[in-house]
Design a protein around this motif. Structure first.
Motif, PDB file in Angstrom:
ATOM      1  N   LEU A 133       0.823  -1.206   0.000  1.00 48.15           N
ATOM      2  CA  LEU A 133       0.000   0.000   0.000  1.00 48.15           C
ATOM      3  C   LEU A 133       0.862   1.262   0.000  1.00 48.15           C
ATOM      4  CD1 LEU A 133      -2.792  -1.028   2.542  1.00 48.15           C
ATOM      5  CD2 LEU A 133      -3.039  -0.795   0.077  1.00 48.15           C
ATOM      6  N   HIS A 134       1.839   1.304   0.875  1.00 46.56           N
ATOM      7  CA  HIS A 134       2.674   2.504   0.995  1.00 46.56           C
ATOM      8  C   HIS A 134       3.529   2.723  -0.250  1.00 46.56           C
ATOM      9  CE1 HIS A 134       2.435   2.209   5.692  1.00 46.56           C
ATOM     10  NE2 HIS A 134       1.267   2.467   5.123  1.00 46.56           N
ATOM     11  N   SER A 135       3.878   1.655  -0.956  1.00 48.88           N
ATOM     12  CA  SER A 135       4.657   1.830  -2.182  1.00 48.88           C
ATOM     13  C   SER A 135       3.856   2.532  -3.267  1.00 48.88           C
ATOM     14  CB  SER A 135       5.141   0.472  -2.692  1.00 48.88           C
ATOM     15  OG  SER A 135       4.041  -0.344  -3.062  1.00 48.88           O
ATOM     16  N   GLN A 136       2.530   2.471  -3.175  1.00 48.38           N
ATOM     17  CA  GLN A 136       1.658   3.184  -4.095  1.00 48.38           C
ATOM     18  C   GLN A 136       1.138   4.496  -3.503  1.00 48.38           C
ATOM     19  OE1 GLN A 136       1.118   2.313  -7.200  1.00 48.38           O
ATOM     20  NE2 GLN A 136       2.272   0.409  -7.053  1.00 48.38           N
ATOM     21  N   ASN A 137       1.808   4.973  -2.428  1.00 53.96           N
ATOM     22  CA  ASN A 137       1.439   6.237  -1.763  1.00 53.96           C
ATOM     23  C   ASN A 137       0.017   6.202  -1.206  1.00 53.96           C
ATOM     24  OD1 ASN A 137       3.959   7.231  -2.532  1.00 53.96           O
ATOM     25  ND2 ASN A 137       3.149   8.096  -4.438  1.00 53.96           N
ATOM     26  N   VAL A 138      -0.354   5.064  -0.640  1.00 52.83           N
ATOM     27  CA  VAL A 138      -1.699   4.873  -0.077  1.00 52.83           C
ATOM     28  C   VAL A 138      -1.555   4.592   1.413  1.00 52.83           C
ATOM     29  CG1 VAL A 138      -3.780   3.454  -0.110  1.00 52.83           C
ATOM     30  CG2 VAL A 138      -2.635   4.027  -2.254  1.00 52.83           C
ATOM     31  N   ILE A 139      -2.291   5.325   2.230  1.00 48.17           N
ATOM     32  CA  ILE A 139      -2.390   5.031   3.658  1.00 48.17           C
ATOM     33  C   ILE A 139      -3.772   4.454   3.923  1.00 48.17           C
ATOM     34  CG2 ILE A 139      -0.669   6.671   4.475  1.00 48.17           C
ATOM     35  CD1 ILE A 139      -2.838   8.692   4.943  1.00 48.17           C
ATOM     36  N   PHE A 172       0.448  15.367   3.298  1.00 50.64           N
ATOM     37  CA  PHE A 172       0.009  14.761   4.547  1.00 50.64           C
ATOM     38  C   PHE A 172      -1.508  14.880   4.649  1.00 50.64           C
ATOM     39  CE2 PHE A 172       4.415  15.697   5.299  1.00 50.64           C
ATOM     40  CZ  PHE A 172       4.854  14.617   6.047  1.00 50.64           C
ATOM     41  N   ALA A 173      -2.120  13.818   5.189  1.00 51.45           N
ATOM     42  CA  ALA A 173      -3.566  13.849   5.396  1.00 51.45           C
ATOM     43  C   ALA A 173      -3.888  14.596   6.685  1.00 51.45           C
ATOM     44  CB  ALA A 173      -4.116  12.421   5.451  1.00 51.45           C
ATOM     45  N   ARG A 174      -5.071  15.174   6.726  1.00 50.77           N
ATOM     46  CA  ARG A 174      -5.489  15.944   7.893  1.00 50.77           C
ATOM     47  C   ARG A 174      -6.856  15.515   8.421  1.00 50.77           C
ATOM     48  NH1 ARG A 174      -2.583  20.725   8.696  1.00 50.77           N
ATOM     49  NH2 ARG A 174      -1.035  21.177   7.070  1.00 50.77           N
ATOM     50  N   THR A 175      -7.574  14.673   7.684  1.00 51.55           N
ATOM     51  CA  THR A 175      -8.913  14.290   8.107  1.00 51.55           C
ATOM     52  C   THR A 175      -8.842  13.365   9.312  1.00 51.55           C
ATOM     53  OG1 THR A 175      -9.576  14.384   5.789  1.00 51.55           O
ATOM     54  CG2 THR A 175     -11.085  13.319   7.321  1.00 51.55           C
ATOM     55  N   GLN A 176      -9.652  13.680  10.319  1.00 49.18           N
ATOM     56  CA  GLN A 176      -9.696  12.851  11.532  1.00 49.18           C
ATOM     57  C   GLN A 176     -10.705  11.741  11.308  1.00 49.18           C
ATOM     58  OE1 GLN A 176     -10.733  14.972  15.095  1.00 49.18           O
ATOM     59  NE2 GLN A 176      -9.728  13.495  16.429  1.00 49.18           N
ATOM     60  N   ILE A 177     -10.196  10.578  10.912  1.00 49.07           N
ATOM     61  CA  ILE A 177     -11.067   9.476  10.548  1.00 49.07           C
ATOM     62  C   ILE A 177     -10.398   8.175  10.958  1.00 49.07           C
ATOM     63  CG2 ILE A 177     -10.116   9.195   8.220  1.00 49.07           C
ATOM     64  CD1 ILE A 177     -12.982   8.665   7.258  1.00 49.07           C
ATOM     65  N   GLY A 178     -11.211   7.166  11.284  1.00 49.45           N
ATOM     66  CA  GLY A 178     -10.698   5.867  11.699  1.00 49.45           C
ATOM     67  C   GLY A 178     -11.471   5.356  12.899  1.00 49.45           C
ATOM     68  N   THR A 179     -11.008   4.231  13.449  1.00 44.79           N
ATOM     69  CA  THR A 179     -11.598   3.660  14.653  1.00 44.79           C
ATOM     70  C   THR A 179     -10.862   4.222  15.863  1.00 44.79           C
ATOM     71  OG1 THR A 179     -12.088   1.636  13.413  1.00 44.79           O
ATOM     72  CG2 THR A 179     -12.181   1.500  15.811  1.00 44.79           C
ATOM     73  N   PRO A 180     -11.559   4.759  16.857  1.00 41.34           N
ATOM     74  CA  PRO A 180     -10.908   5.495  17.952  1.00 41.34           C
ATOM     75  C   PRO A 180      -9.767   4.752  18.624  1.00 41.34           C
ATOM     76  CG  PRO A 180     -13.277   5.790  18.058  1.00 41.34           C
ATOM     77  CD  PRO A 180     -13.028   4.789  16.982  1.00 41.34           C
ATOM     78  N   CYS A 181      -9.951   3.480  18.953  1.00 38.23           N
ATOM     79  CA  CYS A 181      -8.911   2.753  19.694  1.00 38.23           C
ATOM     80  C   CYS A 181      -7.658   2.519  18.877  1.00 38.23           C
ATOM     81  CB  CYS A 181      -9.457   1.419  20.190  1.00 38.23           C
ATOM     82  SG  CYS A 181     -10.777   1.552  21.404  1.00 38.23           S
ATOM     83  N   TYR A 182      -7.736   2.640  17.546  1.00 30.82           N
ATOM     84  CA  TYR A 182      -6.598   2.333  16.683  1.00 30.82           C
ATOM     85  C   TYR A 182      -6.125   3.568  15.915  1.00 30.82           C
ATOM     86  CZ  TYR A 182      -8.359  -2.337  17.661  1.00 30.82           C
ATOM     87  OH  TYR A 182      -8.804  -3.470  18.304  1.00 30.82           O
ATOM     88  N   TYR A 193      -0.602  13.848   9.184  1.00 28.47           N
ATOM     89  CA  TYR A 193      -0.102  12.488   9.396  1.00 28.47           C
ATOM     90  C   TYR A 193       0.150  11.841   8.048  1.00 28.47           C
ATOM     91  CZ  TYR A 193      -5.021  11.288   8.538  1.00 28.47           C
ATOM     92  OH  TYR A 193      -6.272  11.176   7.994  1.00 28.47           O
ATOM     93  N   SER A 194       0.910  10.774   8.080  1.00 25.45           N
ATOM     94  CA  SER A 194       1.286  10.062   6.856  1.00 25.45           C
ATOM     95  C   SER A 194       1.284   8.565   7.150  1.00 25.45           C
ATOM     96  CB  SER A 194       2.647  10.553   6.365  1.00 25.45           C
ATOM     97  OG  SER A 194       2.977   9.939   5.137  1.00 25.45           O
ATOM     98  N   TYR A 195       2.244   7.834   6.522  1.00 25.39           N
ATOM     99  CA  TYR A 195       2.263   6.371   6.638  1.00 25.39           C
ATOM    100  C   TYR A 195       2.527   5.899   8.062  1.00 25.39           C
ATOM    101  CZ  TYR A 195       3.128   7.362   1.716  1.00 25.39           C
ATOM    102  OH  TYR A 195       3.047   7.857   0.441  1.00 25.39           O
ATOM    103  N   SER A 262       9.396   1.250   9.871  1.00 22.74           N
ATOM    104  CA  SER A 262       8.620   1.089   8.640  1.00 22.74           C
ATOM    105  C   SER A 262       8.451  -0.397   8.324  1.00 22.74           C
ATOM    106  CB  SER A 262       9.317   1.796   7.480  1.00 22.74           C
ATOM    107  OG  SER A 262      10.575   1.193   7.229  1.00 22.74           O
ATOM    108  N   PRO A 263       7.532  -0.745   7.423  1.00 22.19           N
ATOM    109  CA  PRO A 263       7.399  -2.172   7.066  1.00 22.19           C
ATOM    110  C   PRO A 263       8.686  -2.771   6.513  1.00 22.19           C
ATOM    111  CG  PRO A 263       5.496  -0.929   6.306  1.00 22.19           C
ATOM    112  CD  PRO A 263       6.477   0.072   6.812  1.00 22.19           C
ATOM    113  N   ALA A 264       9.426  -1.994   5.726  1.00 27.60           N
ATOM    114  CA  ALA A 264      10.667  -2.528   5.158  1.00 27.60           C
ATOM    115  C   ALA A 264      11.711  -2.792   6.235  1.00 27.60           C
ATOM    116  CB  ALA A 264      11.212  -1.554   4.109  1.00 27.60           C
ATOM    117  N   SER A 265      11.792  -1.892   7.233  1.00 25.64           N
ATOM    118  CA  SER A 265      12.774  -2.100   8.298  1.00 25.64           C
ATOM    119  C   SER A 265      12.408  -3.294   9.171  1.00 25.64           C
ATOM    120  CB  SER A 265      12.888  -0.832   9.147  1.00 25.64           C
ATOM    121  OG  SER A 265      11.646  -0.530   9.764  1.00 25.64           O
ATOM    122  N   ILE A 266      11.125  -3.527   9.383  1.00 28.08           N
ATOM    123  CA  ILE A 266      10.716  -4.705  10.170  1.00 28.08           C
ATOM    124  C   ILE A 266      11.036  -5.982   9.417  1.00 28.08           C
ATOM    125  CG2 ILE A 266       8.737  -5.905  11.170  1.00 28.08           C
ATOM    126  CD1 ILE A 266       7.463  -3.224  11.741  1.00 28.08           C
TER     127      ILE A 266
END
Length: 480
Positions: A133-139, A172-182, A193-195, A262-266
Motif C-alpha cells: 500500500l505505501h509503495s503506491q502512496n496509499v495510507i 500529509f492527510a489531515r482528516t480525523q477518521i478511523g476507529t478510535p482505539c486504533y 499524518y502520513s504512513y 517502517s514495514p521494510a525495516s521490520i
C-alpha cells in the motif's frame, strides 16, 4: 431489478446467488455470494450512493480505484464493480475463515494466548501488505483486527479500503477518521499524518494479539484521546514473549511517527529473519494478476486514474474498471502447425516415397548428403553416372511444388535408390556386349519397375459419360 428487493430477507444481484450477510458498516453491507457462471464464492459490498452526498460518493468509489491499483497477495483482490439502481456493488475476494477480531475474542474467552510463531506470521504478512500500500502512496487509515481477513493456508489479507487515502507529492492527510482505539496520536491531535499512522495502528493490533486488550482504554472519548496522545499504556509483561517482539511492539506505539519502524525495516530486521520461513506461500488462486487498469485501458504500475463520479449516476458504469476473474481469462490460441515441407522442383517424389530434400521455414537441420556408387546399371545394361542429392539445394531458385510433371526413369530409379538404401556393387560387364542371365533378369526387373511407376504416375483417364438417357418423372403443376 433493484438490489433492495427482498428475497428471504436478502437482496438479489444479477449473476450471483446470495448466501448470507457478512457484516455492515458506515458505507454499506457485505454479503457472501456465489457466482453462477463459475460456482466460486465472492464477497459483494453494497453501498447506497443515492443517500450520499457528492463527496461521500467519491469516497465510496475511491475504494474501487484503490482495490484495482493494488495487486498483492496480502491485500483483498478486486473482481468487479457494477451499478444496480443507485447502489454501487463491488465484488471482492472472499475470506472463508473470517477476520482476526474473531480469533482474538475466542482466545480471550478461552484464555489461550497466541503462540509467538502465529503472531510473527500475522505481523510479517501485515507488513508486506502495508508495504504494498505505501509503495503506491496509499495510507489505509483503519488498520484493525476487523479489517484483517484470514484465507486458506494461513494467508492473511488487508481489506476495507473505504477510507484509505492516496497521497500525492508526499502530502500529509489531515482528516480525523478511523476507529478510535486504533487511531494514531497525530490523528487525534489534528496534526498532519502520513504512513506512520498505519504503523501505530499495526502496533495496537500487535499489542492486542499479545494481551487480548487494546493498548489505550478510557471511560470516555476524551479520556481515550488523552491517553493516546500522551502515550500512556501498560507495557507488555516480560517473559510472555521474546524481548525482540515486545521491543518491536513498544516502538510501534511511540508518539513520534519518526521513531516508529517502517514495514521494510521490520521485514529486514534480524528478529524477523528468524521467522520468515513460517510465512505461507500464496497458492495460484490467491495470486492476483500483475496488470492494472487505467481509464484508457492500458496497463501500468501506478494508481488508477481518479474516477470522477458524475451527477447522473447512470453514467457511472462507463467510468468503472472492467471485471477481472480468473475463470474468465481466455487462453492464448495455439500457434498454427508449421507448413509441410515442399518438394524440390528438380525431383518429384511419388506418393509414399521419401523426399531427397526438404524446405522448412522453421530452420530445421537438413539431413546429410547421400552419395551413390560411381555407376549404376541402367534398364538396358548401360552404365549411368551416380546420383548425388544435396539437401536444401535445387538450382538457382528455391524448391517449389510441381507434382504435375511426370518423372523420368532415371529420376524414378534415383528415388528408389534413396528409399532402399545402399546398392550392391555394380554388375560386371560381359565381353562383346553380352550380359549374364543374372544381369538380364535384373535389367528386366528394373524395366518392369520403371513401367509400373510410369503407369502409376500417368494421369487418370477421363470418366466415360453415362450414355443412358435420363428419365425425368413428369410432375403435374397446377397454377391457381
Amino acid at each position: 431489478m433493484a438490489a433492495s428487493s427482498a428475497y428471504s430477507g436478502l437482496p438479489r444481484f444479477p449473476n450471483f446467488k446470495v448466501h448470507k450477510l457478512l457484516g455492515k458498516g458506515s458505507y454499506g453491507k457485505v454479503y457472501k455470494v456465489e457466482r453462477e457462471s463459475d460456482k466460486q464464492l465472492y464477497a459483494i459490498k453494497e453501498a447506497d450512493l443515492g443517500s450520499m452526498s457528492q463527496a461521500e460518493r467519491a469516497d465510496a468509489v475511491n475504494e474501487v480505484r484503490l482495490l484495482v491499483s493494488i495487486s498483492h497477495h496480502n491485500v483483498i483482490r478486486y473482481h468487479e464493480a457494477f451499478l444496480l439502481g443507485n447502489k454501487l456493488c463491488t465484488v471482492m475476494e472472499y475470506a472463508p475463515f473470517g477476520d482476526l477480531r474473531y480469533y482474538i475474542s475466542k482466545g480471550a474467552k478461552k484464555k489461550l494466548p497466541f503462540p509467538e510463531e502465529a503472531i510473527w506470521r500475522i505481523l510479517l504478512q501485515l507488513c508486506r501488505g502495508l508495504q504494498a500500500l505505501h509503495s503506491q502512496n496509499v495510507i489505509h487509515r483503519d488498520i484493525k483486527p476487523a479489517n484483517i481477513f484470514l484465507c486458506v493456508n494461513d494467508l492473511l489479507k488487508i481489506g476495507d479500503l473505504g477510507i484509505a487515502k492516496a497521497l500525492t507529492n508526499m502530502n500529509f492527510a489531515r482528516t480525523q477518521i478511523g476507529t478510535p482505539c486504533y487511531m494514531a496520536p497525530e490523528v487525534w491531535s489534528g496534526r498532519p499524518y502520513s504512513y506512520g499512522s498505519d504503523m501505530w495502528s499495526l502496533g495496537a493490533v500487535l499489542y492486542e494479539m499479545m494481551t487480548f486488550r487494546t493498548p489505550m482504554e478510557g471511560r470516555t472519548i476524551v479520556d481515550l484521546r488523552n491517553r493516546i496522545v500522551g502515550g500512556r499504556f501498560t507495557p507488555v509483561p516480560s517473559g510472555s514473549y521474546s524481548p525482540e517482539l515486545i521491543s518491536l511492539c513498544h516502538s510501534l506505539l511511540s508518539t513520534e511517527p519518526s521513531k516508529r519502524p517502517s514495514p521494510a525495516s521490520i521485514l529486514g530486521s534480524t528478529a524477523a529473519s528468524k521467522w520468515l520461513h513460517v510465512l505461507p506461500e500464496p497458492p495460484a488462486a490467491h495470486r492476483p494478476p500483475a496488470r492494472r487498469w487505467t481509464s484508457d485501458g492500458s496497463s501500468k504500475a501506478a494508481l488508477l486514474d481518479t474516477i470522477v463520479v458524475p451527477r447522473d449516476l447512470k453514467q457511472l458504469p462507463k467510468h468503472l474498471p472492467p471485471p477481472s476473474y480468473d475463470t474468465d481469462v481466455v487462453q492464448p490460441a495455439q500457434p498454427p502447425p508449421p507448413p509441410p515441407p515442399s518438394v524440390s522442383a528438380s525431383v518429384s517424389v511419388p506418393p509414399g516415397g521419401q523426399r531427397a530434400s526438404s524446405w522448412c521455414s522453421c530452420g530445421a537441420v537438413p539431413p546429410p548428403a547421400v552419395s551413390r556408387p560411381s555407376s549404376v546399371l541402367g534398364a538396358a545394361g548401360v552404365s549411368r553416372p551416380s546420383v548425388k542429392v544435396v539437401p536444401g539445394h535445387s538450382g538457382s531458385r528455391p524448391p517449389t511444388r510441381e507434382p504435375s510433371r511426370q518423372p523420368s526413369p532415371a529420376e524414378v530409379r534415383s528415388i528408389l535408390d534413396n528409399r532402399r538404401g545402399p546398392l550392391p556393387p555394380p554388375f560386371p560387364r560381359m565381353p562383346n556386349g553380352a550380359v549374364s542371365s543374372a544381369a538380364a533378369a535384373a535389367a528386366a526387373a528394373a524395366a518392369a519397375a520403371v513401367a509400373a511407376y510410369q503407369q502409376r504416375w500417368a494421369p487418370n483417364p477421363q470418366p466415360i459419360a453415362f450414355q443412358a438417357p435420363r428419365s425425368i418423372p413428369y410432375r403435374r403443376l397446377s397454377i391457381s
